[in-house]
Design a protein around this motif. Structure first.
Motif, PDB file in Angstrom:
ATOM      1  N   ILE A   1       0.832  -1.207   0.000  1.00 32.39           N
ATOM      2  CA  ILE A   1       0.000   0.000   0.000  1.00 32.39           C
ATOM      3  C   ILE A   1       0.863   1.252   0.000  1.00 32.39           C
ATOM      4  O   ILE A   1       0.350   2.366  -0.056  1.00 32.39           O
ATOM      5  N   GLY A   2       2.199   1.093   0.051  1.00 28.23           N
ATOM      6  CA  GLY A   2       3.112   2.224   0.057  1.00 28.23           C
ATOM      7  C   GLY A   2       3.454   2.671   1.462  1.00 28.23           C
ATOM      8  O   GLY A   2       3.296   1.922   2.419  1.00 28.23           O
ATOM      9  N   LYS A   3       3.917   3.874   1.579  1.00 26.67           N
ATOM     10  CA  LYS A   3       4.260   4.409   2.897  1.00 26.67           C
ATOM     11  C   LYS A   3       3.028   5.003   3.558  1.00 26.67           C
ATOM     12  O   LYS A   3       2.172   5.596   2.897  1.00 26.67           O
ATOM     13  N   VAL A   4       2.955   4.865   4.876  1.00 19.83           N
ATOM     14  CA  VAL A   4       1.916   5.564   5.632  1.00 19.83           C
ATOM     15  C   VAL A   4       2.543   6.613   6.538  1.00 19.83           C
ATOM     16  O   VAL A   4       1.836   7.345   7.225  1.00 19.83           O
ATOM     17  N   ARG A   5       3.866   6.664   6.544  1.00 23.93           N
ATOM     18  CA  ARG A   5       4.577   7.651   7.352  1.00 23.93           C
ATOM     19  C   ARG A   5       5.967   7.843   6.767  1.00 23.93           C
ATOM     20  O   ARG A   5       6.518   6.947   6.140  1.00 23.93           O
ATOM     21  N   ALA A   6       6.542   9.016   6.968  1.00 23.98           N
ATOM     22  CA  ALA A   6       7.892   9.264   6.491  1.00 23.98           C
ATOM     23  C   ALA A   6       8.874   8.306   7.164  1.00 23.98           C
ATOM     24  O   ALA A   6       8.733   7.951   8.328  1.00 23.98           O
ATOM     25  N   PHE A   7       9.869   7.890   6.422  1.00 24.82           N
ATOM     26  CA  PHE A   7      10.942   7.039   6.943  1.00 24.82           C
ATOM     27  C   PHE A   7      10.366   5.725   7.490  1.00 24.82           C
ATOM     28  O   PHE A   7       9.465   5.145   6.888  1.00 24.82           O
ATOM     29  N   CYS A   8      10.836   5.269   8.629  1.00 27.63           N
ATOM     30  CA  CYS A   8      10.495   3.919   9.099  1.00 27.63           C
ATOM     31  C   CYS A   8       9.573   3.907  10.307  1.00 27.63           C
ATOM     32  O   CYS A   8       9.262   2.842  10.832  1.00 27.63           O
ATOM     33  N   GLY A   9       9.145   5.064  10.788  1.00 28.97           N
ATOM     34  CA  GLY A   9       8.314   5.106  11.976  1.00 28.97           C
ATOM     35  C   GLY A   9       9.000   5.861  13.100  1.00 28.97           C
ATOM     36  O   GLY A   9      10.133   6.320  12.962  1.00 28.97           O
ATOM     37  N   PRO A  10       8.344   5.987  14.245  1.00 26.49           N
ATOM     38  CA  PRO A  10       8.878   6.754  15.388  1.00 26.49           C
ATOM     39  C   PRO A  10       9.960   5.963  16.119  1.00 26.49           C
ATOM     40  O   PRO A  10       9.677   5.228  17.073  1.00 26.49           O
ATOM     41  N   PHE A  11      11.219   6.100  15.712  1.00 26.78           N
ATOM     42  CA  PHE A  11      12.278   5.218  16.177  1.00 26.78           C
ATOM     43  C   PHE A  11      12.493   5.292  17.690  1.00 26.78           C
ATOM     44  O   PHE A  11      12.742   4.274  18.343  1.00 26.78           O
ATOM     45  N   GLY A  12      12.415   6.476  18.276  1.00 21.45           N
ATOM     46  CA  GLY A  12      12.600   6.584  19.720  1.00 21.45           C
ATOM     47  C   GLY A  12      11.599   5.754  20.496  1.00 21.45           C
ATOM     48  O   GLY A  12      11.920   5.188  21.550  1.00 21.45           O
ATOM     49  N   VAL A  13      10.386   5.658  19.978  1.00 17.02           N
ATOM     50  CA  VAL A  13       9.369   4.821  20.608  1.00 17.02           C
ATOM     51  C   VAL A  13       9.790   3.352  20.554  1.00 17.02           C
ATOM     52  O   VAL A  13       9.600   2.600  21.518  1.00 17.02           O
ATOM     53  N   PHE A  14      10.383   2.955  19.430  1.00 15.58           N
ATOM     54  CA  PHE A  14      10.815   1.561  19.294  1.00 15.58           C
ATOM     55  C   PHE A  14      11.871   1.212  20.350  1.00 15.58           C
ATOM     56  O   PHE A  14      11.826   0.146  20.958  1.00 15.58           O
ATOM     57  N   VAL A  15      12.820   2.123  20.548  1.00 12.11           N
ATOM     58  CA  VAL A  15      13.900   1.849  21.501  1.00 12.11           C
ATOM     59  C   VAL A  15      13.337   1.701  22.909  1.00 12.11           C
ATOM     60  O   VAL A  15      13.680   0.759  23.648  1.00 12.11           O
ATOM     61  N   ARG A  16      12.471   2.614  23.311  1.00 19.74           N
ATOM     62  CA  ARG A  16      11.894   2.546  24.658  1.00 19.74           C
ATOM     63  C   ARG A  16      11.083   1.262  24.843  1.00 19.74           C
ATOM     64  O   ARG A  16      11.186   0.579  25.869  1.00 19.74           O
ATOM     65  N   SER A  17      10.252   0.942  23.866  1.00 21.62           N
ATOM     66  CA  SER A  17       9.409  -0.243  23.983  1.00 21.62           C
ATOM     67  C   SER A  17      10.247  -1.514  23.982  1.00 21.62           C
ATOM     68  O   SER A  17       9.962  -2.461  24.729  1.00 21.62           O
ATOM     69  N   TYR A  18      11.286  -1.559  23.163  1.00 21.70           N
ATOM     70  CA  TYR A  18      12.155  -2.734  23.118  1.00 21.70           C
ATOM     71  C   TYR A  18      12.860  -2.926  24.467  1.00 21.70           C
ATOM     72  O   TYR A  18      12.929  -4.046  24.993  1.00 21.70           O
ATOM     73  N   ALA A  19      13.343  -1.820  25.041  1.00 19.34           N
ATOM     74  CA  ALA A  19      13.994  -1.901  26.352  1.00 19.34           C
ATOM     75  C   ALA A  19      13.014  -2.388  27.406  1.00 19.34           C
ATOM     76  O   ALA A  19      13.356  -3.201  28.273  1.00 19.34           O
ATOM     77  N   TYR A  20      11.790  -1.904  27.350  1.00 18.09           N
ATOM     78  CA  TYR A  20      10.761  -2.295  28.319  1.00 18.09           C
ATOM     79  C   TYR A  20      10.447  -3.783  28.202  1.00 18.09           C
ATOM     80  O   TYR A  20      10.391  -4.515  29.210  1.00 18.09           O
ATOM     81  N   ILE A  21      10.272  -4.247  26.975  1.00 14.27           N
ATOM     82  CA  ILE A  21       9.940  -5.656  26.758  1.00 14.27           C
ATOM     83  C   ILE A  21      11.086  -6.562  27.198  1.00 14.27           C
ATOM     84  O   ILE A  21      10.882  -7.579  27.860  1.00 14.27           O
ATOM     85  N   ARG A  22      12.312  -6.186  26.844  1.00 19.95           N
ATOM     86  CA  ARG A  22      13.458  -7.023  27.214  1.00 19.95           C
ATOM     87  C   ARG A  22      13.665  -7.042  28.729  1.00 19.95           C
ATOM     88  O   ARG A  22      14.126  -8.038  29.282  1.00 19.95           O
TER      89      ARG A  22
ATOM     90  N   TYR B   1      11.298  -7.026  30.948  1.00 14.25           N
ATOM     91  CA  TYR B   1      10.308  -7.967  31.465  1.00 14.25           C
ATOM     92  C   TYR B   1      10.633  -9.398  31.048  1.00 14.25           C
ATOM     93  O   TYR B   1      10.437 -10.342  31.814  1.00 14.25           O
ATOM     94  N   GLY B   2      11.085  -9.568  29.807  1.00 15.25           N
ATOM     95  CA  GLY B   2      11.330 -10.913  29.304  1.00 15.25           C
ATOM     96  C   GLY B   2      10.049 -11.727  29.306  1.00 15.25           C
ATOM     97  O   GLY B   2       8.992 -11.260  28.866  1.00 15.25           O
ATOM     98  N   THR B   3      10.120 -12.943  29.824  1.00 18.70           N
ATOM     99  CA  THR B   3       8.929 -13.795  29.876  1.00 18.70           C
ATOM    100  C   THR B   3       7.931 -13.327  30.919  1.00 18.70           C
ATOM    101  O   THR B   3       6.838 -13.893  31.024  1.00 18.70           O
ATOM    102  N   GLY B   4       8.277 -12.289  31.675  1.00 21.41           N
ATOM    103  CA  GLY B   4       7.378 -11.765  32.701  1.00 21.41           C
ATOM    104  C   GLY B   4       6.302 -10.839  32.183  1.00 21.41           C
ATOM    105  O   GLY B   4       5.559 -10.265  32.981  1.00 21.41           O
ATOM    106  N   LEU B   5       6.185 -10.681  30.871  1.00 24.39           N
ATOM    107  CA  LEU B   5       5.123  -9.832  30.332  1.00 24.39           C
ATOM    108  C   LEU B   5       3.749 -10.322  30.778  1.00 24.39           C
ATOM    109  O   LEU B   5       2.825  -9.528  30.945  1.00 24.39           O
ATOM    110  N   ARG B   6       3.615 -11.611  30.957  1.00 21.94           N
ATOM    111  CA  ARG B   6       2.338 -12.153  31.428  1.00 21.94           C
ATOM    112  C   ARG B   6       1.991 -11.576  32.804  1.00 21.94           C
ATOM    113  O   ARG B   6       0.835 -11.210  33.062  1.00 21.94           O
ATOM    114  N   GLU B   7       3.000 -11.468  33.675  1.00 24.53           N
ATOM    115  CA  GLU B   7       2.757 -10.927  35.011  1.00 24.53           C
ATOM    116  C   GLU B   7       2.305  -9.473  34.937  1.00 24.53           C
ATOM    117  O   GLU B   7       1.478  -9.027  35.741  1.00 24.53           O
ATOM    118  N   MET B   8       2.843  -8.717  33.984  1.00 24.81           N
ATOM    119  CA  MET B   8       2.413  -7.336  33.782  1.00 24.81           C
ATOM    120  C   MET B   8       0.900  -7.278  33.618  1.00 24.81           C
ATOM    121  O   MET B   8       0.203  -6.495  34.276  1.00 24.81           O
TER     122      MET B   8
END
Length: 499
Positions: free
Chosen positions: A313-334, A336-343
């Motif tokens: 469908i093409g691009k829906v946003r410039a570049f690849c997305g909100p990269f700073g959000v990706f870094v924060r979310s990735y750090a948060y998920i890592r 927790y690890g397998t503890g996301l269920r407890e969250m």
């Protein structure tokens, strides 16, 4: 507290700039100012004090409990901010060559893989910048999918329950589809019989939040999926409430074909007041060819951006997305690890604890255990004492709590929508519950206290109609209007909301 213009004194400056001997460009006469702009004139100490005072008036998750239903306003770990400010992430340019951005590309690829596992769907695009844009992207994928099958002309309807987030019908309209509403049954589920009558060969799909904005998991989700798939339609999952089921159940396993994530909600990100946010989207194999480009792909031990997707469908946003959000979310998920269920489990536990403490003092529209949030009703308080949900919300501010969402979902009169999240301790939940219970008692004993609340905030209760209809968003100096003498319409608004 004075406005910054009211503090202004002619000739004061917070800085000085060196004069230069550059030529003054000729500005076309039609674009020239008739007079210099009237900007506030203050010295630096006054300027710093002014904005520091303003900052102390801003309520946020760092200053107090923020039980804003359907928005998952949870604590944002500070380690996320340290990680996102690593020079290798912070200083990247969006157009930087792939060879020198391998760390960023690897993080994005790994985040895609994690989100695919959480959703139970194989393909992910990180590009949408918010849940609302994820919704629109999902609808665009539906259009591309059905057009590719030669069904684009007849599949024109999207079904949405009457408890849906307001962005759902807006996205349907922007996506060029027709809205088909479906009702809620007495247990807070989609009314399956009403649904059957509205799904046919002209239906493109369903947009559903599960658990819903009522905080209830739909007990008939397997039957709902069967109805849509037998009609050849698709299932879209609004991931705004994923914080209730993350690590416990997966939308893909429920039968959903498209899922969007609110990274800023489920996986922590400072948000509110306009952003930033992230709305990645996950899809089944048959929809993958239509995902936005570029896709982040892995080749051996390296990563690259793939634009070679003929059906995209093409691009829906410039570049690849909100990269700073990706870094924060990735750090948060890592972290927790397998503890996301407890969250999710603790979020559900906290919500049910508050529900158990408050349900007798306030009306409970659906007598069921809730998920991560729940909806109460102030209808009894209004009927017996003239106290509305708005009065309750305003009074909560005097207890230093942010009010919950009110008057939504629309099917619940005088709705109070409360989401405590998993990051609040029992002590805070008890303080909030005691405040809510005291407000319910005051509704009977001291109703005027509620009707005039808040009492100890910098700004007292405003006339909401006047604020909306006569908004003054800039300082007008001598022409600044005095609206204080105009008759109030706030009570008329409250009556309308509670009707």
């Amino acid at each position: 507290m004075k406005l910054i213009y009211e503090q202004s004194q002619e000739g004061r400056r917070a800085s000085s700039l060196p004069r230069n001997d550059l030529p003054v460009p000729e500005v076309p006469a039609a674009l020239r100012r008739e007079r210099p702009p009237r900007l506030p004139e203050l010295a630096e100490p006054e300027l710093v004090r002014h904005f520091t005072k303003l900052s102390t008036r801003t309520f946020g998750i760092d200053t107090g409990f923020y039980p804003l239903g359907s928005c998952t306003m949870k604590h944002n770990p500070r380690v996320n901010e340290r990680v996102v400010n690593l020079p290798g992430f912070r200083d990247l340019h969006p157009l930087q060559e792939e060879e020198s951005a391998q760390g960023a590309l690897e993080l994005m690829w790994r985040l895609q893989e994690i989100l695919a596992e959480v959703a139970g769907l194989p393909a992910v695009s990180l590009q949408p910048a918010a849940g609302s844009q994820g919704e629109l992207t999902g609808l665009m994928l539906m259009r591309a999918y059905f057009a590719d099958r030669g069904e684009g002309g007849k599949r024109r309807k999207i079904v949405i329950p009457d408890t849906a987030h307001g962005t759902n019908p807006a996205s349907v309209t922007m996506g060029g589809y027709e809205l088909t509403p479906v009702q809620t049954d007495p247990r807070g589920n989609i009314d399956v019989e009403d649904l059957r009558a509205k799904v046919d060969e002209g239906t493109a799909g369903l947009m559903l939040t599960n658990p819903s904005t009522l905080g209830l998991f739909d007990e008939n989700i397997e039957e709902i999926t069967r109805i849509f798939h037998e009609a050849g339609a698709l299932m879209y999952y609004d991931g705004a409430n994923l914080n209730a089921v993350c690590g416990i159940s997966r939308p893909g396993d429920m039968g959903f074909d498209i899922v969007h994530f609110n990274l800023h909600k489920t996986f922590s990100q400072p948000h509110g007041g306009g952003g930033p946010g992230g709305g990645p989207i996950a899809v089944r194999d048959r929809l993958e060819p239509f995902l936005p480009v570029p896709a982040v792909v892995r080749e051996g031990e390296s990563f690259r951006l793939d634009y070679d997707r003929p059906k995209t469908i093409g691009k829906v946003r410039a570049f690849c997305g909100p990269f700073g959000v990706f870094v924060r979310s990735y750090a948060y998920i890592r972290s927790y690890g397998t503890g996301l269920r407890e969250m999710s489990e603790v979020a559900v536990l906290n919500a049910n604890y508050l529900l158990a403490r408050l349900k007798d003092a306030y009306g409970l529209p659906f007598e069921r255990l809730c998920m991560h949030e729940f909806v109460l009703s102030a209808r009894r308080l209004k009927r017996e004492h003239g106290i509305t949900a708005l009065d309750v919300a305003k009074r909560l501010m005097d207890y230093d709590f942010h009010p919950p969402t009110i008057y939504f979902p629309l099917i619940v009169p005088e709705a109070l929508m409360i989401e405590p999240t998993e990051t609040e301790p029992k002590e805070i939940l008890d303080e909030f519950a005691e405040a809510m219970l005291e407000i319910a008692r005051d509704a009977a004993d001291r109703p005027d206290v509620l009707k005039e609340a808040p009492h100890n905030r910098p700004v007292r209760r405003v006339d909401e109609v006047k604020a909306a209809k006569r908004a003054v968003v800039r300082y007008l100096f001598e022409d600044h209007p005095d609206l204080a003498a105009e008759p109030t319409a706030a009570r008329a608004l409250q009556a309308q909301k509670g009707a």
